[in-house]
Design an enzyme around this catalytic site. Structure first.
Site, PDB file in Angstrom:
ATOM      1  N   PHE A 156       0.753  -3.762   3.105  1.00  0.00           N
ATOM      2  CA  PHE A 156       0.840  -2.900   1.922  1.00  0.00           C
ATOM      3  C   PHE A 156       1.628  -1.653   2.288  1.00  0.00           C
ATOM      4  CE2 PHE A 156      -0.267   0.339  -1.124  1.00  0.00           C
ATOM      5  CZ  PHE A 156      -0.191  -0.349  -2.322  1.00  0.00           C
ATOM      6  N   ASP A 241       3.656   2.166   9.666  1.00  0.00           N
ATOM      7  CA  ASP A 241       3.086   2.750   8.454  1.00  0.00           C
ATOM      8  C   ASP A 241       1.651   3.153   8.782  1.00  0.00           C
ATOM      9  OD1 ASP A 241       1.811   3.276   6.076  1.00  0.00           O
ATOM     10  OD2 ASP A 241       2.737   1.618   4.971  1.00  0.00           O
ATOM     11  N   LYS A 270      -1.988   9.753   2.542  1.00  0.00           N
ATOM     12  CA  LYS A 270      -3.436   9.743   2.293  1.00  0.00           C
ATOM     13  C   LYS A 270      -4.188  11.007   2.762  1.00  0.00           C
ATOM     14  CE  LYS A 270      -4.354   5.124   0.898  1.00  0.00           C
ATOM     15  NZ  LYS A 270      -3.231   4.178   1.049  1.00  0.00           N
TER      16      LYS A 270
HETATM   17  C1  LIG Z   1      -2.000   3.679   0.416  1.00  0.00           C
HETATM   18  C2  LIG Z   1      -0.927   3.154   1.282  1.00  0.00           C
HETATM   19  C3  LIG Z   1       0.433   3.293   0.938  1.00  0.00           C
HETATM   20  C4  LIG Z   1       0.880   3.875  -0.378  1.00  0.00           C
HETATM   21  O1  LIG Z   1       0.524   5.230  -0.484  1.00  0.00           O
HETATM   22  P1  LIG Z   1       0.665   5.969  -1.925  1.00  0.00           P
HETATM   23  O2  LIG Z   1       0.336   7.388  -1.595  1.00  0.00           O
HETATM   24  O3  LIG Z   1      -0.318   5.311  -2.840  1.00  0.00           O
HETATM   25  O4  LIG Z   1       2.050   5.777  -2.369  1.00  0.00           O
HETATM   26  C5  LIG Z   1       1.376   2.834   1.821  1.00  0.00           C
HETATM   27  N1  LIG Z   1       1.011   2.271   2.989  1.00  0.00           N
HETATM   28  C6  LIG Z   1      -0.272   2.128   3.350  1.00  0.00           C
HETATM   29  C7  LIG Z   1      -0.608   1.506   4.671  1.00  0.00           C
HETATM   30  C8  LIG Z   1      -1.293   2.552   2.505  1.00  0.00           C
HETATM   31  O5  LIG Z   1      -2.570   2.376   2.855  1.00  0.00           O
END
Ligand SMILES: *Cc1c(COP(=O)(O)O)cnc(C)c1O
Length: 411
Positions: A156, A241, A270
């Site tokens: 994700f 990420d 986050k």
């Molecule tokens: C939540 C998340 C995102 C997206 O973040 P947003 O602030 O909602 O755009 C991207 N990568 C990871 C691993 C996430 O947990």
């Protein structure tokens, strides 16, 4: 219209607006786009690891706004930093210098292996910046065909068009095709598949050290080590990420520190601002020089307000020893989830620090999430059979015991 009435909370002595939960739900239903299947609760106040709803019921928060409220709700140091900065300077745009942004950039460099940062407002934007840097860098070192990006299946990376393309989950992509060209997805933790997919035309490999939305699955150490080696061989950048795993969640500042594999770029969002939106794309080496004035930008990013909030979050993690707490409480929680009473109910327990997932033996996750909520415990169901726990880093042993009492009852 909502009528504002005020009530006195006899426990705290605070005067708070009374919220009519039914009216809120009706307005939301009529006027907010239906992108969320919301749970039937309206929260009005938070403190530490606890939230209160419009009816005054108390909840123990084992989701922390999806790993956002890392230092808990309304931490006094965070509230103070936001209040003081809001009264001083909220926003100027990035056409000028501001001290909080420069201080935050320096602080991030001090506590990581990265020397430069691009600030933005969300996780998707942080990944979008990393993707743009990877593409430009790829073309510079390998010519126009070096633009291919490889990510993992069931990953994700966000919801913008490029990051939803990077996200290895067809259910998020299908309505929005055609997607961005140049992305492919490989099975996670499969070294051979990665080796086969990476070519001279690959500009970057992007991975979550722990797949969060994908169900809390940890990368194996040899996999990330191989990813580093495979990227180096073809001059591709390695991007981690850490939007969910970063800022102390796993018991170290960054999950990559558990693996001793340092990527070329790391993305954050986050919990960085403790609830104030801020994202960051950190880089080292050649990737720090790729973008030049005019290449990329953001109006809001790294505002004095957001940067001050992030600085307060990082300082609080240090002063309250929350990395050590996340590590210790994570171990204790995983130990308690392994109790004999749960053995027939839980198939698998995974986690690092306070990022914990379990797979149930039955497709009961949504029921467990709903019944836990009714009993005042906030947890997250992923799919039919996975529960995810992301409590704030300030969580205590007695909080975990309280959560276990609820989990034992509903499981
Ligand atoms: C939540 C998340 C995102 C997206 O973040 P947003 O602030 O909602 O755009 C991207 N990568 C990871 C691993 C996430 O947990």
């Amino acid at each position: 219209m909502l009528e504002t009435q005020y009530t006195l909370d006899t426990q705290t002595g605070q005067i708070a607006p009374a919220v009519d939960a039914a009216a809120v739900r009706a307005q939301d239903k009529a006027h907010v786009m239906h992108t969320y299947a919301r749970l039937p609760v309206t929260f009005v106040r938070g403190q530490g690891a606890r939230l209160w709803d419009a009816e005054g019921r108390e909840y123990l928060d084992f989701l922390a706004g999806i790993a956002v409220n890392g230092v808990g709700h309304c931490h006094p140091a965070l509230v103070k930093a936001i209040q003081e900065q809001a009264a001083t300077l909220i926003h100027t745009s990035n056409l000028y210098h501001t001290a909080p942004q420069a201080l935050l950039a320096q602080k991030l460099a001090e506590i990581s292996d990265f020397s430069r940062v691009f600030f933005c407002n969300s996780g998707a934007e942080a990944n979008e910046a990393a993707i743009k840097i990877a593409r430009k860098h790829g073309k510079q070192v390998g010519g126009d065909s070096k633009y291919h990006l490889i990510t993992a299946q069931n990953s994700f990376h966000g919801r913008t068009l490029a990051t939803v393309t990077a996200t290895g989950q067809p259910k998020y992509q299908a309505p929005f095709t055609p997607l961005v060209p140049g992305f492919s997805h490989v099975p996670f933790n499969d070294i051979e598949a990665l080796e086969a997919a990476v070519t001279e035309d690959t500009c970057a490999v992007m991975l979550e050290p722990i797949r969060g939305e994908g169900g809390v699955y940890l990368a194996h150490r040899p996999y990330l080590e191989a990813a580093r080696r495979i990227c180096d061989k073809v001059g591709a950048l390695l991007i981690f990420d850490e939007v969910q795993t970063g800022v102390g969640r796993t018991g170290k500042w960054w999950a990559y520190q558990h693996y001793d594999v340092v990527p070329d770029m790391m993305t954050l969002a986050k919990s960085l601002g403790g609830g104030v939106p801020i994202g960051a794309c950190l880089a080292r080496g050649a990737a720090t020089e790729t973008l030049v004035p005019g290449d990329h930008g953001s109006t809001f990013a790294g505002s004095p307000l957001a940067a001050s909030a992030a600085l307060a979050v990082l300082q609080t993690i240090e002063s309250e020893h929350l990395l050590a707490n996340a590590h210790a409480m994570g171990e204790y929680f995983i130990h308690r989830l392994g109790e004999p009473a749960l053995r027939g109910k839980i198939k698998d327990i995974r986690g690092m620090g306070l990022m914990v997932g379990v797979t149930l033996t039955t497709p009961d996750a949504k029921r467990v999430q709903a019944e836990a909520l009714e009993r005042g415990l906030i947890i997250n169901a992923i799919g039919d059979d996975i529960l995810r726990f992301l409590p704030p880093l300030i969580i205590t042993q007695s909080d975990i015991d309280q959560a276990m009492t609820v989990l034992l009852a509903v499981l």
